[in-house]
Scaffold this motif. Sequence first.
Motif, PDB file in Angstrom:
ATOM      1  N   ILE A 143       0.860  -1.184   0.000  1.00  0.00           N
ATOM      2  CA  ILE A 143       0.000   0.000   0.000  1.00  0.00           C
ATOM      3  C   ILE A 143       0.895   1.233   0.000  1.00  0.00           C
ATOM      4  CG2 ILE A 143      -1.767   1.285   1.256  1.00  0.00           C
ATOM      5  CD1 ILE A 143      -2.690  -1.396   2.435  1.00  0.00           C
ATOM      6  N   VAL A 144       0.732   2.059  -1.027  1.00  0.00           N
ATOM      7  CA  VAL A 144       1.515   3.289  -1.162  1.00  0.00           C
ATOM      8  C   VAL A 144       0.549   4.468  -1.061  1.00  0.00           C
ATOM      9  CG1 VAL A 144       3.105   4.620  -2.593  1.00  0.00           C
ATOM     10  CG2 VAL A 144       3.138   2.111  -2.695  1.00  0.00           C
ATOM     11  N   GLU A 145       0.781   5.335  -0.077  1.00  0.00           N
ATOM     12  CA  GLU A 145      -0.094   6.506   0.079  1.00  0.00           C
ATOM     13  C   GLU A 145       0.721   7.778  -0.074  1.00  0.00           C
ATOM     14  OE1 GLU A 145      -0.036   8.709   2.778  1.00  0.00           O
ATOM     15  OE2 GLU A 145       1.053   7.653   4.353  1.00  0.00           O
ATOM     16  N   SER A 146       0.112   8.774  -0.751  1.00  0.00           N
ATOM     17  CA  SER A 146       0.757  10.061  -1.008  1.00  0.00           C
ATOM     18  C   SER A 146      -0.136  11.192  -0.519  1.00  0.00           C
ATOM     19  CB  SER A 146       1.010  10.239  -2.512  1.00  0.00           C
ATOM     20  OG  SER A 146       1.776   9.167  -3.035  1.00  0.00           O
ATOM     21  N   HIS A 147       0.470  12.150   0.203  1.00  0.00           N
ATOM     22  CA  HIS A 147      -0.268  13.302   0.712  1.00  0.00           C
ATOM     23  C   HIS A 147       0.612  14.547   0.664  1.00  0.00           C
ATOM     24  CE1 HIS A 147      -2.911  10.178   2.432  1.00  0.00           C
ATOM     25  NE2 HIS A 147      -3.836  11.120   2.402  1.00  0.00           N
ATOM     26  N   PRO A 155       1.958   5.642   8.207  1.00  0.00           N
ATOM     27  CA  PRO A 155       1.006   5.709   7.100  1.00  0.00           C
ATOM     28  C   PRO A 155      -0.254   6.468   7.504  1.00  0.00           C
ATOM     29  CG  PRO A 155       1.758   3.447   7.480  1.00  0.00           C
ATOM     30  CD  PRO A 155       2.190   4.264   8.665  1.00  0.00           C
ATOM     31  N   SER A 156      -0.984   6.911   6.522  1.00  0.00           N
ATOM     32  CA  SER A 156      -2.226   7.638   6.789  1.00  0.00           C
ATOM     33  C   SER A 156      -3.262   6.710   7.411  1.00  0.00           C
ATOM     34  CB  SER A 156      -2.782   8.214   5.481  1.00  0.00           C
ATOM     35  OG  SER A 156      -3.217   7.163   4.627  1.00  0.00           O
ATOM     36  N   TYR A 175       3.653  -1.095   3.850  1.00  0.00           N
ATOM     37  CA  TYR A 175       3.262   0.295   3.633  1.00  0.00           C
ATOM     38  C   TYR A 175       4.441   1.149   3.175  1.00  0.00           C
ATOM     39  CZ  TYR A 175      -0.732  -1.124   6.501  1.00  0.00           C
ATOM     40  OH  TYR A 175      -1.835  -1.774   7.002  1.00  0.00           O
ATOM     41  N   ALA A 176       4.130   2.145   2.350  1.00  0.00           N
ATOM     42  CA  ALA A 176       5.087   3.177   1.973  1.00  0.00           C
ATOM     43  C   ALA A 176       4.343   4.505   1.927  1.00  0.00           C
ATOM     44  CB  ALA A 176       5.718   2.881   0.617  1.00  0.00           C
ATOM     45  N   SER A 177       5.008   5.580   2.354  1.00  0.00           N
ATOM     46  CA  SER A 177       4.371   6.897   2.424  1.00  0.00           C
ATOM     47  C   SER A 177       5.188   7.928   1.663  1.00  0.00           C
ATOM     48  CB  SER A 177       4.221   7.348   3.879  1.00  0.00           C
ATOM     49  OG  SER A 177       3.415   6.445   4.606  1.00  0.00           O
ATOM     50  N   ILE A 178       4.503   8.812   0.947  1.00  0.00           N
ATOM     51  CA  ILE A 178       5.126   9.901   0.208  1.00  0.00           C
ATOM     52  C   ILE A 178       4.484  11.203   0.673  1.00  0.00           C
ATOM     53  CG2 ILE A 178       5.447  10.949  -2.070  1.00  0.00           C
ATOM     54  CD1 ILE A 178       5.272   8.097  -3.237  1.00  0.00           C
ATOM     55  N   ARG A 179       5.305  12.216   0.969  1.00  0.00           N
ATOM     56  CA  ARG A 179       4.814  13.536   1.338  1.00  0.00           C
ATOM     57  C   ARG A 179       5.412  14.537   0.345  1.00  0.00           C
ATOM     58  NH1 ARG A 179       1.949  10.737   3.205  1.00  0.00           N
ATOM     59  NH2 ARG A 179       1.385  10.273   5.357  1.00  0.00           N
ATOM     60  N   ALA A 180       4.537  15.111  -0.496  1.00  0.00           N
ATOM     61  CA  ALA A 180       5.044  15.991  -1.551  1.00  0.00           C
ATOM     62  C   ALA A 180       3.987  17.003  -1.957  1.00  0.00           C
ATOM     63  CB  ALA A 180       5.456  15.163  -2.777  1.00  0.00           C
ATOM     64  N   GLU A 186      -3.724  10.235  -2.270  1.00  0.00           N
ATOM     65  CA  GLU A 186      -3.711   9.154  -3.239  1.00  0.00           C
ATOM     66  C   GLU A 186      -3.357   7.858  -2.515  1.00  0.00           C
ATOM     67  OE1 GLU A 186      -1.200   9.901  -6.584  1.00  0.00           O
ATOM     68  OE2 GLU A 186      -2.151  11.821  -7.079  1.00  0.00           O
ATOM     69  N   HIS A 187      -4.082   6.787  -2.845  1.00  0.00           N
ATOM     70  CA  HIS A 187      -3.832   5.490  -2.222  1.00  0.00           C
ATOM     71  C   HIS A 187      -3.793   4.410  -3.297  1.00  0.00           C
ATOM     72  CE1 HIS A 187      -5.299   7.923   1.155  1.00  0.00           C
ATOM     73  NE2 HIS A 187      -4.551   7.153   1.892  1.00  0.00           N
ATOM     74  N   LEU A 188      -2.684   3.704  -3.348  1.00  0.00           N
ATOM     75  CA  LEU A 188      -2.492   2.603  -4.280  1.00  0.00           C
ATOM     76  C   LEU A 188      -2.336   1.319  -3.477  1.00  0.00           C
ATOM     77  CD1 LEU A 188      -1.550   1.114  -6.928  1.00  0.00           C
ATOM     78  CD2 LEU A 188       0.751   1.911  -6.369  1.00  0.00           C
ATOM     79  N   VAL A 189      -3.158   0.327  -3.794  1.00  0.00           N
ATOM     80  CA  VAL A 189      -3.026  -1.007  -3.200  1.00  0.00           C
ATOM     81  C   VAL A 189      -2.638  -1.945  -4.329  1.00  0.00           C
ATOM     82  CG1 VAL A 189      -4.122  -2.829  -1.864  1.00  0.00           C
ATOM     83  CG2 VAL A 189      -4.814  -0.444  -1.516  1.00  0.00           C
TER      84      VAL A 189
END
Length: 236
Positions: A143-147, A155-156, A175-180, A186-189
């Motif tokens: 699960i990759v989440e971006s915020h 993770p969110s 889990y992986a998290s991106i802050r940009a 955005e959530h990718l499973v």
Amino acid sequence: MNAPIRILIHGASGRMGQALLRLASERTDLEVIAAVSRKVESRVIDGVPRFAANELSGVPEFDVAIDFSLPEGFDGILAACLSRRAGLVSGTTGLSAAQQDALASAATEIPVVWSANYSLGVAVLNDLVERAASALAGWDCDIVESHHVHKKDAPSGTALALGASAERGGAQPRYASIRAGDIVGEHLVQFAALGERVELVHRATSRDIFARGALHAASRLTGRPAGRYRLRDLLD
């Protein structure tokens, strides 16, 4: 024609509260009978009566409260809903274990729904993730989440909820998290095996989706028997 559902908005001065007031005013099936915030400067704004948080006992009768406030304000709105036998739609995060227990107890007397994410698309995504995990036994699940850069938790909460759905289906998510930039969410499973990959994605481009989802939940919760509901239970 049925009478409009009477809505109380708790946490009305916040971003979600303001969005709820704006979007509710565009609907004919809902009537905001009170807006509650910690402090009140004007008693009526755009025709909606305003109350301070310590004045909850004096608000008009309502059918359901929508709560996007802070943990310190949660006990008061839960008590108000119980005393009025009204439903509660809450998106307040950071609740203590005792507050979660109080919510579970209240669900034996009134209908309640709590969610960290009121996007209807995310509610559907949770269902799809659980079904995919069950069907794709043994596949890797990520699960990759971006915020946006200002979001602190990782993770969110939504990613963790998606992970819980995956676990119910038998997967073991990573889990992986991106802050940009100013990414709303955005959530990718991803489910992967040798030679193939399945991706389930949700992208939010406006925060209004969360307010619309909460209003949808309020309209569907009214009139239901006591119980604790998930947002996905209220999609029909």
